[in-house]
Design an enzyme around this catalytic site. Sequence first.
Site, PDB file in Angstrom:
ATOM      1  N   LYS A 188       0.864  -1.176   0.000  1.00 21.37           N
ATOM      2  CA  LYS A 188       0.000   0.000   0.000  1.00 21.37           C
ATOM      3  C   LYS A 188       0.896   1.220   0.000  1.00 21.37           C
ATOM      4  O   LYS A 188       1.673   1.442   0.926  1.00 21.37           O
ATOM      5  CB  LYS A 188      -0.890  -0.033   1.255  1.00 21.37           C
ATOM      6  CG  LYS A 188      -1.775   1.168   1.467  1.00 21.37           C
ATOM      7  CD  LYS A 188      -2.760   1.431   0.348  1.00 21.37           C
ATOM      8  CE  LYS A 188      -3.613   0.250  -0.035  1.00 21.37           C
ATOM      9  NZ  LYS A 188      -4.621   0.476  -1.035  1.00 21.37           N
ATOM     10  N   ASN A 218      -3.458   4.300  -4.171  1.00 23.61           N
ATOM     11  CA  ASN A 218      -4.823   4.840  -4.027  1.00 23.61           C
ATOM     12  C   ASN A 218      -4.944   6.269  -4.566  1.00 23.61           C
ATOM     13  O   ASN A 218      -5.354   7.193  -3.842  1.00 23.61           O
ATOM     14  CB  ASN A 218      -5.303   4.795  -2.569  1.00 23.61           C
ATOM     15  CG  ASN A 218      -5.682   3.406  -2.111  1.00 23.61           C
ATOM     16  OD1 ASN A 218      -5.090   2.867  -1.173  1.00 23.61           O
ATOM     17  ND2 ASN A 218      -6.654   2.791  -2.760  1.00 23.61           N
ATOM     18  N   ASN A 264      -9.347  -0.862  -8.226  1.00 27.10           N
ATOM     19  CA  ASN A 264     -10.551  -1.130  -7.461  1.00 27.10           C
ATOM     20  C   ASN A 264     -11.200   0.204  -7.093  1.00 27.10           C
ATOM     21  O   ASN A 264     -12.004   0.297  -6.190  1.00 27.10           O
ATOM     22  CB  ASN A 264     -10.262  -1.923  -6.179  1.00 27.10           C
ATOM     23  CG  ASN A 264      -9.371  -1.182  -5.212  1.00 27.10           C
ATOM     24  OD1 ASN A 264      -8.152  -1.326  -5.261  1.00 27.10           O
ATOM     25  ND2 ASN A 264      -9.942  -0.370  -4.329  1.00 27.10           N
ATOM     26  N   HIS A 315      -9.908  -7.407  -4.573  1.00 25.71           N
ATOM     27  CA  HIS A 315      -9.709  -6.313  -3.616  1.00 25.71           C
ATOM     28  C   HIS A 315     -10.164  -6.731  -2.217  1.00 25.71           C
ATOM     29  O   HIS A 315     -11.010  -7.602  -2.065  1.00 25.71           O
ATOM     30  CB  HIS A 315     -10.553  -5.122  -4.090  1.00 25.71           C
ATOM     31  CG  HIS A 315     -10.706  -4.034  -3.093  1.00 25.71           C
ATOM     32  ND1 HIS A 315     -11.889  -3.754  -2.440  1.00 25.71           N
ATOM     33  CD2 HIS A 315      -9.807  -3.136  -2.632  1.00 25.71           C
ATOM     34  CE1 HIS A 315     -11.717  -2.720  -1.636  1.00 25.71           C
ATOM     35  NE2 HIS A 315     -10.466  -2.328  -1.730  1.00 25.71           N
TER      36      HIS A 315
HETATM   37  O1  GKR Z   1      -7.027  -0.499   4.171  1.00 22.07           O
HETATM   38  O2  GKR Z   1      -5.963   1.353   3.910  1.00 22.07           O
HETATM   39  C1  GKR Z   1      -6.573   0.405   3.457  1.00 22.07           C
HETATM   40  C2  GKR Z   1      -6.736   0.226   1.977  1.00 22.07           C
HETATM   41  O3  GKR Z   1      -6.257   1.338   1.305  1.00 22.07           O
HETATM   42  C3  GKR Z   1      -8.170  -0.032   1.616  1.00 22.07           C
HETATM   43  O4  GKR Z   1      -8.975   0.942   2.187  1.00 22.07           O
HETATM   44  C4  GKR Z   1      -8.406  -0.092   0.120  1.00 22.07           C
HETATM   45  O5  GKR Z   1      -9.761  -0.211  -0.119  1.00 22.07           O
HETATM   46  O6  GKR Z   1      -7.139  -2.127   0.154  1.00 22.07           O
HETATM   47  C5  GKR Z   1      -7.799  -1.246  -0.567  1.00 22.07           C
HETATM   48  C6  GKR Z   1      -7.262  -1.003  -1.950  1.00 22.07           C
HETATM   49  O7  GKR Z   1      -6.715  -1.917  -2.514  1.00 22.07           O
HETATM   50  O8  GKR Z   1      -7.443   0.101  -2.489  1.00 22.07           O
HETATM   51 MG    MG Z   2      -6.484  -0.802  -4.370  1.00 24.80          MG
END
Ligand code: GKR
Ligand code: MG
Length: 418
Positions: A188, A218, A264, A315
């Site tokens: 991430k 993201n 996603n 996802h």
């Molecule tokens: O848990 O911080 C998180 C992720 O960023 C999640 O909120 C996302 O929905 O895992 C997710 C993603 O692949 O974008």
């Molecule tokens: Mg993602």
Amino acid sequence: MSTTGTKIRELIVTPIAFRDPPLLNSNGVHEPLALRCVLQLRLEDGTVGLGESPGGAVRLERLDAAAKAVVGLDVFDTTAVTAAVDAVLLPTVPSSHERGWTTSAVEVACLDAQGKLLGRPVSDLLGGRVRDSVPFAGYLFYKWGEHPALDGREAVGDDWGEALDPAGIVAQARLMRERYGFRSFKLKGGVFPPDEEIAAIRALSEAFPGQPLRLDPNTAWTVETSRYVARELDGFLEYLEDPTATIAGMAEVAKDSPLPLATNMCVIAWEHLRPAVEQNAVQVLLTDHHYWGGLRRTRELAAVCEAFGIALSMHSNSHLGISLAAMTHVAAAIPHLDHSCDTHYPWNLADDIVRPGVFELRDGEVKVPTGPGLGVELDHEALDRLHRVYLESGMRGRDDTGYMRRVEPDYELRLPRW
Ligand code: GKR
Ligand code: MG
């Protein structure tokens, strides 16, 4: 089979809160608690089907409305059940994606109940499993070593430690490998300047030669930055996930990206598929049965993707064992699943609400349960405990940015940031 016993008597929705470590992302940081709702769909003959959905006041209210709409319907008629839930939400929830979160959770509970009635696993109701176990990726996060002391609450640590640079991420990946045997990793991103995240991926590649890697900021980057990162990481990533926002933005990046792009975020409802395909915006779709309309719709989505040459991954958000069961069954029944699935489960499994013993993440895979329905049993004590945690917490929604600001008052949410 007669329909006398297969009618839905009630749908019980229980909001819960469970522990979540301080995981960083482009919106801030995970709060000490994450919210989910657990569904128990009771039929007239006493059979109970389970479902799990993201939580929070808004989702809870919609699930409560759905609970009233499904009473008296036949659990095998999931088309009618979905239509009833959709109709009740439509006046106030115009987004099909948003309605999907509710209809999906109810469909999973129906399928669990159907499987229990028939004595067959949910994967059989989806056409049968094409694999006996489903591969998952180790989901790596930059993270603080602990949730800091705040509002009179003491600091809360965990056994993962801090990860704020490439060495920390590699150490976290090693722990993930040691504990669960993952053979692919997702990082991430969107937390540190892109060059630092590029360095982290290169460090992972050196530590785990040949293992598939992916990076997901993201939408923290502009089109220009996304192009730069894609060039820098050519040969290091199996795909680059949501580097920038919108279908049009992703299409711009895709034009000269040496890496496949995954999402996603910009393709999250059926109406997004046509423009995404026309613009060749994404080459990999991360499905998520929690909002695509359930497990059967996810299989249909897989067929659409196959038709257009879009590869499939999966996802995840912070979740517990009912969701993991549903993800595993549907992933088992999708013939062309091209990448390992995402899961937050290692971060949250300590507070699971299903009885232990069915699931084990081993060698980076989860065996598809072969018992009736989803194959998991609700731990009622854990459910009651986590429901009390929810009530006492006063928390009613996810707010990664607000929490970050309470810890670092100068923090600003900026997307794109770089
Ligand atoms: O848990 O911080 C998180 C992720 O960023 C999640 O909120 C996302 O929905 O895992 C997710 C993603 O692949 O974008
Ligand atoms: Mg993602």
